[in-house]
Design an enzyme around this catalytic site. Structure first.
Site, PDB file in Angstrom:
ATOM      1  N   GLU A 166       0.836  -1.135   0.055  1.00  0.00           N
ATOM      2  CA  GLU A 166       0.092   0.035  -0.155  1.00  0.00           C
ATOM      3  C   GLU A 166       0.907   1.284  -0.162  1.00  0.00           C
ATOM      4  O   GLU A 166       0.459   2.247  -0.707  1.00  0.00           O
ATOM      5  CB  GLU A 166      -0.837   0.190   1.250  1.00  0.00           C
ATOM      6  CG  GLU A 166      -1.982  -1.274   1.364  1.00  0.00           C
ATOM      7  CD  GLU A 166      -2.901  -0.917   0.231  1.00  0.00           C
ATOM      8  OE1 GLU A 166      -2.991   0.367  -0.708  1.00  0.00           O
ATOM      9  OE2 GLU A 166      -3.754  -1.866   0.075  1.00  0.00           O
TER      10      GLU A 166
ATOM     11  N   ASP B 178      -4.351  -9.961  -8.265  1.00  0.00           N
ATOM     12  CA  ASP B 178      -4.706  -9.350  -9.324  1.00  0.00           C
ATOM     13  C   ASP B 178      -3.751  -8.698 -10.103  1.00  0.00           C
ATOM     14  O   ASP B 178      -3.311  -8.712 -11.053  1.00  0.00           O
ATOM     15  CB  ASP B 178      -6.031  -8.365  -8.862  1.00  0.00           C
ATOM     16  CG  ASP B 178      -5.581  -7.660  -7.647  1.00  0.00           C
ATOM     17  OD1 ASP B 178      -4.657  -7.945  -7.078  1.00  0.00           O
ATOM     18  OD2 ASP B 178      -6.585  -6.729  -7.350  1.00  0.00           O
TER      19      ASP B 178
ATOM     20  N   GLU C  78     -18.383  -6.921  -2.798  1.00  0.00           N
ATOM     21  CA  GLU C  78     -16.996  -7.672  -2.777  1.00  0.00           C
ATOM     22  C   GLU C  78     -17.080  -9.109  -3.190  1.00  0.00           C
ATOM     23  O   GLU C  78     -15.980  -9.527  -3.822  1.00  0.00           O
ATOM     24  CB  GLU C  78     -16.490  -7.552  -1.513  1.00  0.00           C
ATOM     25  CG  GLU C  78     -16.218  -6.211  -0.730  1.00  0.00           C
ATOM     26  CD  GLU C  78     -14.923  -5.650  -1.511  1.00  0.00           C
ATOM     27  OE1 GLU C  78     -13.800  -5.690  -1.119  1.00  0.00           O
ATOM     28  OE2 GLU C  78     -14.859  -5.218  -2.699  1.00  0.00           O
TER      29      GLU C  78
ATOM     30  N   GLU D 125     -12.017  -0.643  -9.803  1.00  0.00           N
ATOM     31  CA  GLU D 125     -11.800  -1.479 -10.844  1.00  0.00           C
ATOM     32  C   GLU D 125     -12.625  -1.488 -12.375  1.00  0.00           C
ATOM     33  O   GLU D 125     -12.388  -1.452 -13.431  1.00  0.00           O
ATOM     34  CB  GLU D 125     -11.587  -2.709 -10.571  1.00  0.00           C
ATOM     35  CG  GLU D 125     -10.305  -2.915  -9.432  1.00  0.00           C
ATOM     36  CD  GLU D 125     -10.304  -2.272  -8.195  1.00  0.00           C
ATOM     37  OE1 GLU D 125      -9.403  -2.076  -7.520  1.00  0.00           O
ATOM     38  OE2 GLU D 125     -11.265  -2.213  -7.900  1.00  0.00           O
TER      39      GLU D 125
END
Length: 546
Positions: free
Chosen positions: A123, A263, A356, A377
């Site tokens: 992050e 991902d 989610e 996304e």
């Protein structure tokens, strides 16, 4: 695996027909987004950004993130004005010179990383390091139109200092980094040795750019070694799992997929080639993508399987999968991207947001995964598919997304997490990526439709978006495109935009050149990604017909 595909195709057909027949019929009878409406939507999205950004600056700054319901703030990552850093290149994209310059000046004077904070390597890299590097490259370059006269590499110096404080995380037997590191003391002796594939394999762009800007190869070397460490432990099917022990190299979770925990591993393989010309990354991407399309793709959905046997373990759509169609556009694999986006967007249409997790067996929201934390996304993929096809359905989708956010997520000082998509329950939190990505891709979508006038579409460089939506330009210093073409014999001729091309003809050329079913073969070596990029860039020269 193959025997199960018809089951999921039936489930998709049933879900699509039963839940959305009326909605799509109404849409077919309605007018699409007009040029005037696209302009209004672009301006509305700009207003959405400033509603949230001003809310943060007025009520939360210099804390990391905004509490938009109660108009307060909270430190969530490291206590260094995270949302401001994540928003810098969006300010530049909007042409807000005054606030961009003021923000850069404050960060340069006030931010320090010699603090006793344990932070996420992943992050911190994508949000903070990427935000600093993107803003530095904009603020230091006259060609961007946003150069700050008084700027003297303060953000670059901060980025280098931060990255050096992250380096101890890479000191492992496998080269795969720990998930967390203390910015002052390094890795704690009790730090977990388990990390995610995305956490270890989504660092190459930011660290690679930093190596080129500082002429210090160590940053790029450690992140490439991390990718090699992950790929060396792939299964015989060329699949990777979700979590791995960074000391032993043993997989602790063998679920393979394109969503949660994996991902952006795929994303950065391709983008490392596009931005840096890294042939090794391209080769790994080709092998990994081919395996994903063979074992994970249940047209039009994707499932999670055991990385060794390919047995399905989760018939689940999770929201992080929604980046995939956008990545497929960059890879030139448009056909499955279109089909999958349609499936993913049908979930948004059903609930007003994407949960989610959506269970493909029960056709319902997965228990414990009912939230929508303002993720970008699906919007990102919508932008890329519109850019590549100019199909107006993607503007219609963008309009629906704006409506959902405005009527379901807007709250007094910003935009709220949705804790339950079935009841649109608001939660008092706003992730920094809402400003870095969600509104950015929406704004770019509608700006493209009315005739783009922004740094990405009309600027001096081609840009790659990081996984946090930060702008990384293919400058000669960073991409070395000419040298790459010369030394590896790549085909890097310039592609001109023909004024009389129709969108469909351009799209056809792209598909023929790059292979509309790329996963069924090897990417042709007669066309480079630089050329594909030029073709995609040509799309941006066309606006909606008046």
């Amino acid at each position: 695996m193959e025997a199960k595909k018809p089951v999921f195709q039936f489930l998709w057909l049933f879900f699509f027909v039963s839940a959305y027949h009326n909605a799509f019929m109404r849409r077919a009878l309605a007018e699409g987004v007009t040029p005037q409406e696209a302009k209004q939507l672009r301006d509305e999205v700009r207003g959405m950004f400033y509603h949230a950004f001003n809310g943060y600056m007025d009520h939360a700054f210099p804390l990391d993130e905004l509490r938009p319901l109660t108009c307060g703030g909270e430190d969530t990552l490291g206590g260094y004005a995270l949302t401001l850093i994540d928003s810098l290149d969006m300010l530049a994209l909007l042409g807000d010179k005054e606030r961009f310059a003021a923000s850069v000046e404050w960060i340069g004077k006030s931010l320090r990383f010699d603090i006793n904070k344990t932070v996420s390597v992943f992050e911190t890299t994508i949000r903070v390091l990427g935000g600093l590097l993107s803003a530095h490259l904009i603020a230091s370059d006259y060609a961007t139109g946003m150069k700050i006269p008084s700027y003297d590499n303060q953000l670059l110096n901060l980025a280098e200092d931060l990255a050096r404080r992250l380096l101890p995380a890479f000191d492992t037997p496998t080269g795969i980094p720990f998930g967390s590191v203390n910015l002052l003391y390094g890795v704690d002796e009790h730090e977990s040795k388990i990390t995610s594939t995305a956490g270890g394999g989504t660092l190459t762009l930011e660290f690679g750019v930093l190596s080129r800007l500082t002429n210090d190869p160590v940053f790029e070397e450690v992140t490439k070694n991390a990718v090699r460490g992950l790929w060396a432990r792939r299964s015989k099917l060329n699949l990777v799992g979700a979590h791995i022990n960074v000391f032993t190299g043993e997989w602790t979770q063998k679920d393979a997929g394109i969503g949660t925990s994996i991902d952006s591993f795929y994303e950065y393989l391709l983008k490392a080639y596009v931005l840096f010309g890294d042939e090794e990354s391209l080769f790994i991407f080709q092998e990994a993508y081919r395996a994903a399309m063979h074992y994970l793709y249940n047209d039009p959905w994707y499932v999670e399987v055991n990385m060794d046997s390919a047995a399905i373990v989760w018939p689940l759509f999770n929201s992080l999968q929604a980046f995939w169609p956008g990545l497929q556009v960059l890879a030139g694999d448009i056909d499955p991207a279109v089909q999958t986006h349609t499936a993913f967007f049908s979930v948004w249409k059903r609930y007003g947001f994407t949960p989610e997790g959506f269970n493909l067996a029960t056709l319902s929201v997965q228990d414990g995964q009912k939230s929508y934390p303002l993720r970008p996304e699906l919007i990102e993929s919508t932008y890329w598919l519109y850019k590549a096809t100019r199909d107006p359905r993607y503007l219609d989708a963008g309009r629906d997304m704006v409506s959902s956010l405005q009527y379901g997520a807007r709250c007094p000082c910003g935009y709220c997490h949705i804790s339950d998509v079935e009841f649109h329950t608001q939660e008092d939190h706003m992730e920094s990526f809402f400003l870095a990505e969600t509104v950015k891709y929406l704004w770019l979508l509608f700006d493209l439709a009315v005739g783009p006038d922004n740094l990405v579409e009309n600027g001096p460089y081609k840009y790659i978006f990081s996984t946090e939506g930060h702008l990384l330009p293919a400058t000669p210093q960073i991409s070395l495109v000419r040298e790459h073409c010369s030394y590896v014999g790549a085909f890097c001729r310039s592609v001109g935009c023909k004024e009389d091309y129709h969108t469909s003809e351009i799209a056809t050329d792209l598909l023929e050149a790059n292979g509309s079913r790329f996963h069924e073969g090897i990417l042709p070596r007669t066309i480079s990604w630089a050329e594909v990029w030029d073709i995609i860039h040509c799309f941006s020269q066309y606006s909606l017909p008046a």
